[in-house]
Design a protein around this motif. Structure first.
Motif, short mmCIF file in Angstrom:
data_model
loop_
_atom_site.label_atom_id
_atom_site.label_comp_id
_atom_site.label_asym_id
_atom_site.label_seq_id
_atom_site.Cartn_x
_atom_site.Cartn_y
_atom_site.Cartn_z
N CYS A 26 0.82 -1.20 0.00
CA CYS A 26 0.00 0.00 0.00
C CYS A 26 0.86 1.25 0.00
CB CYS A 26 -0.93 0.03 1.21
SG CYS A 26 -2.22 -1.22 1.12
N THR A 27 1.95 1.24 0.74
CA THR A 27 2.83 2.39 0.79
C THR A 27 3.43 2.66 -0.57
OG1 THR A 27 3.39 1.83 3.07
CG2 THR A 27 4.85 3.37 1.94
N GLY A 28 3.82 1.64 -1.28
CA GLY A 28 4.42 1.80 -2.59
C GLY A 28 3.45 2.39 -3.61
N GLN A 29 2.18 2.17 -3.43
CA GLN A 29 1.20 2.66 -4.38
C GLN A 29 0.84 4.12 -4.17
OE1 GLN A 29 -2.06 -0.02 -3.94
NE2 GLN A 29 -1.06 -1.68 -5.02
N THR A 30 1.10 4.67 -2.99
CA THR A 30 0.69 6.05 -2.73
C THR A 30 1.65 7.07 -3.32
OG1 THR A 30 1.84 6.05 -0.60
CG2 THR A 30 -0.51 5.45 -0.61
N LYS A 31 2.86 6.70 -3.64
CA LYS A 31 3.81 7.64 -4.21
C LYS A 31 3.59 7.78 -5.71
CE LYS A 31 7.59 7.27 -0.97
NZ LYS A 31 9.01 6.99 -0.80
N ASN A 32 3.61 9.01 -6.17
CA ASN A 32 3.51 9.27 -7.61
C ASN A 32 4.86 8.94 -8.24
OD1 ASN A 32 0.98 10.43 -7.07
ND2 ASN A 32 1.89 12.43 -6.77
N ASP A 33 4.84 8.37 -9.41
CA ASP A 33 6.06 8.02 -10.13
C ASP A 33 6.23 8.98 -11.30
OD1 ASP A 33 8.27 6.88 -11.26
OD2 ASP A 33 7.35 4.93 -11.64
N LEU A 34 7.22 9.86 -11.21
CA LEU A 34 7.44 10.87 -12.23
C LEU A 34 7.80 10.28 -13.58
CD1 LEU A 34 7.46 13.86 -12.89
CD2 LEU A 34 9.78 14.00 -11.99
N LEU B 205 13.25 16.90 -8.55
CA LEU B 205 11.90 16.91 -9.12
C LEU B 205 11.07 15.72 -8.65
CD1 LEU B 205 12.17 17.99 -12.87
CD2 LEU B 205 10.74 19.01 -11.12
N VAL B 206 11.69 14.55 -8.63
CA VAL B 206 10.99 13.34 -8.19
C VAL B 206 10.50 13.50 -6.75
CG1 VAL B 206 11.31 10.90 -7.58
CG2 VAL B 206 12.09 11.73 -9.80
#
Length: 144
Positions: free
Chosen positions: A17-25, A75-76
């Motif tokens: 779940c934690t991995g899915q909440t971050k936006n991937d630039l 930026l990331v």
């Protein structure tokens, strides 16, 4: 054994779940535009490349350059902190654009086949929650 299984599963679920909440630039396209009657600037960031155009009509070819690893990492980190769904609800801190005191600017992010866009704000004075990323994006146009 049940306790071990429960701990393992809860750790596994929380990590996924934690991995899915971050936006991937890497999967996003960011477009920052600012314009007035006599000024136009469009900065597009996609896959560690930046494209800067100052031609409103699109007849001139934009200047495309690679973003340095240091700038990309910065930026990331800013992009991961943005809540994309709330972009459209951000309020501009100033209203100079209403009387030609500032260019009209906005930020548009296309991420996972969805578009997220801010309301108009003054160029050089974005809403506080996106200030770091907008300021960083604008540094690429100043390098020209």
């Amino acid at each position: 054994m049940k306790l071990f299984t429960m701990l393992f599963l809860s750790l596994f679920v929380s990590k996924s779940c934690t991995g899915q909440t971050k936006n991937d630039l890497k999967l996003a396209v960011m477009e920052y535009t600012a314009s007035t009657r006599g000024f136009y600037q469009k900065i597009t960031i996609e896959n560690q490349m930046v494209s800067v155009s100052k031609d409103r009509s699109g007849t001139e070819k934009p200047i495309v350059t690679k973003i340095s690893d240091k700038d990309w990492k910065e930026l990331v980190s800013y992009f991961e902190a943005i809540h994309l769904e709330s972009l459209s609800t951000l309020k501009a801190p100033t209203e100079k654009r209403f009387h030609d005191g500032a260019a009209i600017a906005n930020l548009k992010v296309t991420y996972q086949d969805k578009s997220f866009q801010t309301e108009a704000f003054d160029h050089g004075n974005p809403p506080e929650s996106i200030k770091k990323i907008v300021d960083k994006i604008n540094t690429f146009a100043k390098k020209e």
